[in-house]
Scaffold this active site. Structure first.
Site, PDB file in Angstrom:
ATOM      1  N   ALA A  64       0.873  -1.175   0.000  1.00 23.61           N
ATOM      2  CA  ALA A  64       0.000   0.000   0.000  1.00 23.61           C
ATOM      3  C   ALA A  64       0.909   1.222   0.000  1.00 23.61           C
ATOM      4  CB  ALA A  64      -0.884  -0.023   1.236  1.00 23.61           C
ATOM      5  N   GLY A 109       0.622  -5.067   0.893  1.00 21.90           N
ATOM      6  CA  GLY A 109      -0.548  -5.158   0.017  1.00 21.90           C
ATOM      7  C   GLY A 109      -0.233  -5.848  -1.308  1.00 21.90           C
ATOM      8  N   GLU A 112      -0.400  -9.446  -0.587  1.00 20.20           N
ATOM      9  CA  GLU A 112      -1.827  -9.761  -0.389  1.00 20.20           C
ATOM     10  C   GLU A 112      -2.569  -9.801  -1.731  1.00 20.20           C
ATOM     11  OE1 GLU A 112      -1.884  -6.573   2.526  1.00 20.20           O
ATOM     12  OE2 GLU A 112      -2.862  -7.901   3.951  1.00 20.20           O
ATOM     13  N   GLU A 132       4.384  -5.179   7.440  1.00 20.00           N
ATOM     14  CA  GLU A 132       3.553  -4.165   8.102  1.00 20.00           C
ATOM     15  C   GLU A 132       3.990  -3.855   9.533  1.00 20.00           C
ATOM     16  OE1 GLU A 132       2.425  -6.470   6.091  1.00 20.00           O
ATOM     17  OE2 GLU A 132       0.859  -5.647   4.800  1.00 20.00           O
TER      18      GLU A 132
HETATM   19  N1  DAK Z   1       4.626   3.264  -0.745  1.00 22.39           N
HETATM   20  C1  DAK Z   1       5.010   4.422  -1.298  1.00 22.39           C
HETATM   21  N2  DAK Z   1       6.155   4.576  -1.973  1.00 22.39           N
HETATM   22  C2  DAK Z   1       6.949   3.518  -2.069  1.00 22.39           C
HETATM   23  C3  DAK Z   1       6.627   2.256  -1.500  1.00 22.39           C
HETATM   24  C4  DAK Z   1       5.388   2.146  -0.809  1.00 22.39           C
HETATM   25  N3  DAK Z   1       4.964   1.001  -0.275  1.00 22.39           N
HETATM   26  N4  DAK Z   1       7.621   1.398  -1.756  1.00 22.39           N
HETATM   27  C5  DAK Z   1       8.540   2.094  -2.461  1.00 22.39           C
HETATM   28  N5  DAK Z   1       8.143   3.346  -2.664  1.00 22.39           N
HETATM   29  C6  DAK Z   1       8.844   4.428  -3.363  1.00 22.39           C
HETATM   30  C7  DAK Z   1      10.009   4.952  -2.539  1.00 22.39           C
HETATM   31  O1  DAK Z   1       9.566   5.894  -1.609  1.00 22.39           O
HETATM   32  C8  DAK Z   1      10.860   5.559  -3.621  1.00 22.39           C
HETATM   33  O2  DAK Z   1      10.328   6.804  -3.994  1.00 22.39           O
HETATM   34  P1  DAK Z   1      11.262   8.110  -4.253  1.00 22.39           P
HETATM   35  O3  DAK Z   1      12.042   8.271  -3.010  1.00 22.39           O
HETATM   36  O4  DAK Z   1      12.125   7.686  -5.441  1.00 22.39           O
HETATM   37  O5  DAK Z   1      10.297   9.193  -4.567  1.00 22.39           O
HETATM   38  C9  DAK Z   1      10.662   4.617  -4.803  1.00 22.39           C
HETATM   39  O6  DAK Z   1       9.448   3.913  -4.531  1.00 22.39           O
HETATM   40  C10 DAK Z   1      11.787   3.603  -4.941  1.00 22.39           C
HETATM   41  O7  DAK Z   1      11.919   2.952  -3.698  1.00 22.39           O
HETATM   42  P2  DAK Z   1      13.348   2.824  -2.947  1.00 22.39           P
HETATM   43  O8  DAK Z   1      14.246   3.969  -3.310  1.00 22.39           O
HETATM   44  O9  DAK Z   1      13.066   2.590  -1.508  1.00 22.39           O
HETATM   45  O10 DAK Z   1      13.919   1.503  -3.644  1.00 22.39           O
HETATM   46  P3  DAK Z   1      14.924   0.449  -3.010  1.00 22.39           P
HETATM   47  O11 DAK Z   1      15.297  -0.448  -4.133  1.00 22.39           O
HETATM   48  O12 DAK Z   1      16.008   1.108  -2.222  1.00 22.39           O
HETATM   49  O13 DAK Z   1      14.044  -0.389  -1.961  1.00 22.39           O
HETATM   50  C11 DAK Z   1      12.058  -1.562  -1.190  1.00 22.39           C
HETATM   51  C12 DAK Z   1      12.945  -1.164  -2.410  1.00 22.39           C
HETATM   52  C13 DAK Z   1      10.825  -2.274  -1.753  1.00 22.39           C
HETATM   53  C14 DAK Z   1      12.832  -2.558  -0.304  1.00 22.39           C
HETATM   54  C15 DAK Z   1      11.689  -0.322  -0.386  1.00 22.39           C
HETATM   55  O14 DAK Z   1      11.147   0.654  -1.303  1.00 22.39           O
HETATM   56  C16 DAK Z   1      10.662  -0.579   0.659  1.00 22.39           C
HETATM   57  O15 DAK Z   1      10.981  -1.110   1.721  1.00 22.39           O
HETATM   58  N6  DAK Z   1       9.425  -0.158   0.400  1.00 22.39           N
HETATM   59  C17 DAK Z   1       8.347  -0.282   1.353  1.00 22.39           C
HETATM   60  C18 DAK Z   1       7.886  -1.697   1.384  1.00 22.39           C
HETATM   61  C19 DAK Z   1       6.802  -1.901   2.408  1.00 22.39           C
HETATM   62  O16 DAK Z   1       6.990  -1.687   3.625  1.00 22.39           O
HETATM   63  N7  DAK Z   1       5.659  -2.319   1.928  1.00 22.39           N
HETATM   64  C20 DAK Z   1       4.531  -2.579   2.763  1.00 22.39           C
HETATM   65  C21 DAK Z   1       3.726  -1.382   2.833  1.00 22.39           C
HETATM   66  S1  DAK Z   1       2.546  -1.550   4.083  1.00 22.39           S
HETATM   67  C22 DAK Z   1      -4.472  -0.916   5.519  1.00 22.39           C
HETATM   68  C23 DAK Z   1      -4.443  -2.172   5.186  1.00 22.39           C
HETATM   69  C24 DAK Z   1      -3.362  -2.699   4.593  1.00 22.39           C
HETATM   70  C25 DAK Z   1      -2.257  -1.967   4.359  1.00 22.39           C
HETATM   71  C26 DAK Z   1      -2.305  -0.666   4.706  1.00 22.39           C
HETATM   72  C27 DAK Z   1      -3.387  -0.135   5.267  1.00 22.39           C
HETATM   73  N8  DAK Z   1      -5.604  -0.366   6.177  1.00 22.39           N
HETATM   74  C28 DAK Z   1      -6.256  -1.152   7.128  1.00 22.39           C
HETATM   75  C29 DAK Z   1      -5.839   1.001   6.031  1.00 22.39           C
HETATM   76  C30 DAK Z   1      -1.118  -2.505   3.764  1.00 22.39           C
HETATM   77  C31 DAK Z   1       0.082  -2.025   4.129  1.00 22.39           C
HETATM   78  C32 DAK Z   1       1.235  -2.203   3.344  1.00 22.39           C
HETATM   79  O17 DAK Z   1       1.230  -2.704   2.251  1.00 22.39           O
END
Ligand code: DAK
Length: 258
Positions: A64, A109, A112, A132
């Site tokens: 997400a 997400g 998921e 998460e």
């Molecule tokens: N959201 C927004 N931007 C993201 C992103 C994300 N999940 N993942 C990556 N990006 C963006 C980065 O901010 C970066 O943007 P700029 O800085 O260039 O503007 C760009 O994509 C490239 O990412 P990185 O520079 O970080 O690239 P790396 O190769 O260094 O690292 C990475 C790749 C995938 C390991 C890293 O980007 C990372 O850790 N990303 C986050 C992964 C993550 O934690 N995903 C889970 C998100 S939480 C809900 C229900 C469900 C959910 C939410 C709410 N409700 C009940 C409301 C679900 C939650 C999730 O999915």
């Protein structure tokens, strides 16, 4: 549509999440667009297989959108979760077979979304995870429910509570990924499997999907009964007649999907 691309090739639809600069993270606009595409495909009787993948070579969907999510209040958070849950449930229950071609990060997400699909083919560079808890939240797009059903309770807890990523090999080992291919082979191999599905009795394929999905949520006796009902229903189809006739005549069946 800006963030979701749809390409139709005969009976196969390819849906691409297209925000490569944000590693295809799902913001609410992308979720809404995905929902619209899925609803449209669900109604399209010509389409028999749907492939979902991510744009670029790095990510399927990195979760997400954290940037959008960070300032949500509880009501908005719930609204986002319900939106995604509805879209993912629509994918899970659509009559077509849905294959995730996981071409890189499938986190939060994104993992998921892949789990809402019927089958997951992964590229060798794919990484799966439910990170998460590293953000102070829990999976909210049904990850706590679909992951244990796919990989078992203990492994699901390890992944969700530990919050670590796993590579494609490990995802394959725990049955999260069905197959692993080199990145350049991923879509061709996925399309090859889609073509194989098209050569089968398409109603039977769809009934089988429904039997597995719904049966898993029933007690076993009800599930056996449900399977028997759908098995019986197959005998009301032209495909069953053609399939068995072709076997007896020692030729390849030509299914019409009716
Ligand atoms: N959201 C927004 N931007 C993201 C992103 C994300 N999940 N993942 C990556 N990006 C963006 C980065 O901010 C970066 O943007 P700029 O800085 O260039 O503007 C760009 O994509 C490239 O990412 P990185 O520079 O970080 O690239 P790396 O190769 O260094 O690292 C990475 C790749 C995938 C390991 C890293 O980007 C990372 O850790 N990303 C986050 C992964 C993550 O934690 N995903 C889970 C998100 S939480 C809900 C229900 C469900 C959910 C939410 C709410 N409700 C009940 C409301 C679900 C939650 C999730 O999915």
């Amino acid at each position: 549509m800006e963030n979701v691309l749809l390409k139709v090739d005969g009976k196969i639809a390819e849906v691409t999440i297209n925000r490569p600069k944000a590693l295809n993270a799902l913001n609410s606009q992308t979720l809404r667009e995905l929902g619209e595409v899925i609803n449209k495909l669900t109604e399209d009787e010509e389409i028999k297989v749907v492939i979902i993948t991510g744009a670029g070579e790095k990510a399927f969907v990195a979760g997400a959108d954290i940037t959008e999510m960070q300032s949500l209040n509880a009501i908005e958070g719930r609204k986002l979760a319900r939106l995604a849950q509805k879209v993912f449930s629509a994918i899970e229950t659509m009559p077509q077979i849905v294959i995730a071609a996981v071409n890189g990060y499938a986190l939060g997400g994104g993992c998921e979304l892949a789990m809402a699909c019927d089958i997951r083919f992964a590229s060798a560079n794919a990484k799966f995870g439910q990170p998460e808890v590293t953000l102070g939240i829990i999976p909210g797009f049904a990850g706590t429910q679909r992951l244990p059903r796919l990989v078992g309770r203990g492994v699901a807890k390890e992944l969700i509570i530990g919050g670590d990523m796993i590579n494609a090999e490990e995802a394959y080992r725990i049955n999260l990924a069905n197959k692993i291919y080199n990145l350049e082979e991923l879509l061709p191999k996925t399309r090859e499997f889609a073509e194989k599905v098209l050569s089968r009795g398409t109603l039977a394929v769809s009934f089988a999907k429904t039997a597995i999905n719904n049966g898993m949520n029933m007690d076993t006796e009800s599930a056996y009964n449900y399977e028997a009902d759908l098995f019986g229903l197959c005998f009301a189809t032209e495909d069953q007649k053609e399939g068995m006739k072709a076997f007896i005549e020692k030729r390849k069946a030509e299914f019409k999907g009716c």
